[in-house]
Design an enzyme around this catalytic site. Structure first.
Site, PDB file in Angstrom:
ATOM      1  N   GLY A 105     -16.989 127.244  68.517  1.00  0.00           N
ATOM      2  CA  GLY A 105     -18.030 127.235  67.498  1.00  0.00           C
ATOM      3  C   GLY A 105     -17.633 126.450  66.261  1.00  0.00           C
ATOM      4  O   GLY A 105     -17.083 125.349  66.344  1.00  0.00           O
ATOM      5  N   SER A 106     -17.858 127.027  65.111  1.00  0.00           N
ATOM      6  CA  SER A 106     -17.663 126.314  63.848  1.00  0.00           C
ATOM      7  C   SER A 106     -16.214 126.077  63.469  1.00  0.00           C
ATOM      8  O   SER A 106     -15.939 125.393  62.477  1.00  0.00           O
ATOM      9  CB  SER A 106     -18.370 127.061  62.706  1.00  0.00           C
ATOM     10  OG  SER A 106     -19.770 126.885  62.810  1.00  0.00           O
ATOM     11  N   ILE A 107     -15.262 126.596  64.236  1.00  0.00           N
ATOM     12  CA  ILE A 107     -13.868 126.198  64.023  1.00  0.00           C
ATOM     13  C   ILE A 107     -13.751 124.688  64.239  1.00  0.00           C
ATOM     14  O   ILE A 107     -12.859 124.038  63.694  1.00  0.00           O
ATOM     15  CB  ILE A 107     -12.929 126.968  64.961  1.00  0.00           C
ATOM     16  CG1 ILE A 107     -13.004 128.473  64.669  1.00  0.00           C
ATOM     17  CG2 ILE A 107     -11.482 126.490  64.815  1.00  0.00           C
ATOM     18  CD1 ILE A 107     -12.246 129.335  65.679  1.00  0.00           C
TER      19      ILE A 107
END
Length: 372
Positions: A105-107
């Site tokens: 995801g947003s990592i």
């Protein structure tokens, strides 16, 4: 570089849009901020301070108790690394393989910001360069200049999209940006007064990477980060590749990777540990950009959650300053955090059992506190 459009189930896309609007992760909230020039300075709590050097032993008993399946999370994976003995475990339906793969995801944004800061270090552009100069014609002509630094630090002022996607459509990066810049949507806030987490910033940065280098985003991830650090399970999948290679941490179904430079990458816990350690120890950036990585917007002081120039989340838990990022994709919410110089690291992934974001936030904070 143009992307090929591909199809994605509408329910999956709506889930991802909800994650973008809600900041995409349990530990993220909209925070105060300021337009951040390239010369921004470090504030108390940056690497090298007494707070960042505080040592706390890993509380394995607390971690074990927090990881038991309950009404907050039906399963949890934790990997603690860095200096000293490591510790890893998984509960519930999650794979017991410590190298199981998952969507991060947003990592992904930390990988994108690393690429951008590398290009700054090479003199391709500066943090003060308007994105309109790098991507001419991409943003509406009447918008005021938005700098690369503003995109990185979520201080661009860009508002949320007001145009819905067609059911079954998985947008290209250009189509995503077009939805945010539609004439029917509000123009960016100006002057920018708050730090507002927004996925549009990182779609634009991914486009900048491709335009400036002449290579695909996936190629640059592999060439500049994965290969130098030996990350064999970390990559940005091609459009249409809906799979996660085995072993898989959790069965999240097939998901199109349309989130791209904002949230579309895959990895595993050992790779993420190696990445955050390399990033915080200066293996990926030149000294000037390493300082920019930790520079904090002045108006973020006092906010619950804060983002640096380089997109790092800064938090202080139990007197220890930690840096990292969280991300959500499919059924799971994950995160990677570390103390000063990667001295202690944490990678976690949870399967939320409910929809109460405050409970999930509290669980993530407790995990970070026990580990770091």
């Amino acid at each position: 570089m143009p992307k090929t459009a591909y199809s994605v189930p509408a329910a999956t896309r709506r889930t991802r849009w909800t994650a973008l609007v809600l900041a995409g992760a349990a530990l993220v909230s909209v925070t105060a901020g300021a337009v951040l020039p390239a010369s921004a300075t470090e504030l108390p709590g940056a690497p090298g301070t007494a707070a960042a050097r505080a040592y706390h032993p890993v509380d394995t008993a607390a971690l074990t108790a927090l990881m038991k399946p309950d009404a907050v999370a039906s399963g949890t994976m934790v990997r603690v690394g860095g200096t000293g003995p490591g510790w890893t475990a998984a509960t519930g339906p999650l794979s017991q393989d410590p190298a199981a793969n998952f969507r991060i995801g947003s990592i992904t944004k930390l990988f994108t910001s690393t690429l951008v800061l590398q290009l700054v270090g090479e003199g391709r552009f500066t943090l003060d360069t308007p994105v309109q100069e790098l991507l001419p014609g991409t943003l509406p002509a009447h918008w005021k200049p938005i700098t690369v630094g503003q995109l990185l630090s979520h201080t661009s002022g860009i508002q949320e999209p007001c145009v819905a996607f067609v059911d079954g459509e998985a947008p290209t990066p250009e189509q995503v940006v077009a939805h945010w810049t539609d004439p029917r949507c509000a123009a960016p806030q100006y002057p920018v007064r708050v730090q507002r987490y927004n996925g549009a910033n990182y779609f634009l940065l991914g486009m900048v990477v491709e335009k400036v280098t002449g290579r695909s985003y996936a190629d640059e991830i592999r060439r500049r980060i994965a290969r130098p650090l030996g990350l064999r399970h970390t990559y940005s999948p091609k459009p249409g590749d809906r799979t996660v290679p085995g072993p898989v941490l959790a069965d999240g179904g097939e998901i199109e990777p349309w989130a791209w430079a904002e949230g579309g990458m895959l990895s595993n816990a050992p790779d993420l540990e190696r990445f955050i350690t390399g990033l915080l120890r200066g293996r990926l950036l030149k000294p000037a950009q390493q300082r920019q990585l930790f520079a904090m917007p002045a108006l973020s002081e006092g906010a619950v959650d804060r983002f640096s120039t380089g997109g790092l989340m800064r938090a202080e838990i139990g007197g220890t300053v930690v840096w990292g990022k969280t991300g959500s994709m499919g059924r799971s919410t994950s995160g990677v955090f570390a103390t000063e110089g990667g001295r202690r690291t944490l990678v976690h992934s949870l399967l939320p059992a409910g929809v109460d974001r405050d409970l999930m936030r509290g669980r993530v904070v407790a995990l970070v506190g026990a580990a770091l």
